[in-house]
Design a protein around this motif. Structure first.
Motif, PDB file in Angstrom:
ATOM      1  N   HIS A   1       8.462  -2.082  -3.192  1.00  0.00           N
ATOM      2  CA  HIS A   1       8.047  -2.937  -2.081  1.00  0.00           C
ATOM      3  C   HIS A   1       6.573  -3.313  -2.256  1.00  0.00           C
ATOM      4  O   HIS A   1       5.727  -2.412  -2.353  1.00  0.00           O
TER       5      HIS A   1
ATOM      6  N   CYS B   1       2.540   5.554  -1.698  1.00  0.00           N
ATOM      7  CA  CYS B   1       1.670   4.390  -1.913  1.00  0.00           C
ATOM      8  C   CYS B   1       0.683   4.732  -3.020  1.00  0.00           C
ATOM      9  O   CYS B   1      -0.066   5.706  -2.920  1.00  0.00           O
TER      10      CYS B   1
ATOM     11  N   THR C   1       5.121   1.712  -2.983  1.00  0.00           N
ATOM     12  CA  THR C   1       4.301   0.516  -2.809  1.00  0.00           C
ATOM     13  C   THR C   1       2.922   0.800  -3.400  1.00  0.00           C
ATOM     14  O   THR C   1       2.713   1.830  -4.047  1.00  0.00           O
TER      15      THR C   1
END
Ligand code: GLU
Length: 289
Positions: free
Chosen positions: A217, A54, A22
């Motif tokens: 995502h 992330c 993400t």
């Protein structure tokens, strides 16, 4: 540091199999405030809870508002709060050539047209706030007169190009209202994909980069839910994968508006300079309604 993962069933509807990726993608148009830190915690905690990664991405295509000083401030504030991200960081202003290549591809396929109109013209020519247009009949003269123009996506051409698939686009949401969401981009009309002043747009840069960075995502605030229909349309037109989405609640001000200049919108650096502790700022980001 985990601000959210103690909440029960928070991730009950998340789908993931391979390594999850993400991103936290702030725009350096001002200093980060507590609302941004809510978004950062959501994205970094989501990755941590799913054994994923992330990334940090700097969304600074709007050179009329973003500055290098504000980008540096983002790194400093996130670092002070204890966030950690893989390097190198993708900085959108270094990738204008890639966004231009997407525009060129869409142009060759007849999916976009030059729009010379002003905001006032667009408002006057919209029906119920929706603008659908076409290439200007006097395009050649306007181009030779060096008039500036935006590139707009032709919703009609997109519908023709995709045929039946236009009516079956969808994405999976694991945040607010989890489940499969049907996509209907038509109410957005002919959206701008390259602004007159910056030559690209948020919608184009964000979808291009999510694909280029293999984001599985997208974790972001509910203020961007309605843009997701446009994003899935662009992903479908460009043959990019459609990631899963996880839209999280925003911290709102007293009037129920997205946090801006009031309440906890004090810049993180001001809180730090005023002697606030890192843990207190993170707790504020996690717990403010
Ligand atoms: N750069 C956007 C913002 O600061 C976020 C974009 C996104 O997460 O899709 O609001």
């Amino acid at each position: 540091m985990s601000q959210f993962s103690d909440k029960p069933n928070l991730y009950a509807s998340v789908r993931h199999s391979a390594k999850l990726r993400t991103r936290f993608a702030p725009s350096p148009t001002g200093y980060l405030h507590v609302g941004h830190i809510r978004a950062a915690c959501e994205a970094f905690d989501f990755a941590r809870a799913h054994d994923g990664v992330c990334l940090l991405r700097i969304e600074d295509i709007d050179h009329t508002r973003c500055t290098p000083e504000l980008t540096t401030a983002i790194y400093e504030d996130l670092d002070w709060l204890g966030f950690d991200w893989p390097l190198p960081v993708r900085v959108q202003s270094k990738h204008y050539d890639e966004y231009t290549a997407v525009i060129e591809d869409l142009r060759e396929r007849g999916l976009i047209y030059r729009c010379f109109k002003t905001r006032k013209d667009i408002a006057a020519d919209s029906i119920n706030g929706v603008y659908c247009g076409r290439a200007a009949p006097d395009e050649a003269e306007r181009l030779s007169a060096n008039e500036s123009f935006a590139w707009r996506l032709s919703m009609a051409a997109a519908q023709d190009a995709l045929g039946e698939a236009f009516h079956h686009m969808r994405y999976y949401e694991s945040g607010e209202h989890p489940g499969w969401h049907e996509v209907n981009p038509r109410p957005h009309g002919d959206i701008v994909l390259a602004r007159k002043d910056i030559g690209t747009s948020y919608h184009l840069a964000v979808t291009h980069d999510d694909a280029a960075q293999h984001i599985s995502h997208v974790v972001r605030g509910t203020d961007l839910v309605s843009s997701t229909d446009i994003h899935v349309l662009l992903q479908t037109l460009m043959g990019w994968p459609v990631p899963d989405y996880h839209h999280h609640a925003l911290i709102l001000d007293e009037d129920g508006e997205k946090l801006s200049k009031r309440r906890a919108s004090t810049a993180i650096r001001e809180l730090r300079e005023a002697g606030q502790r890192r843990s207190a700022v993170l707790a504020m980001a996690a717990h403010l309604p």
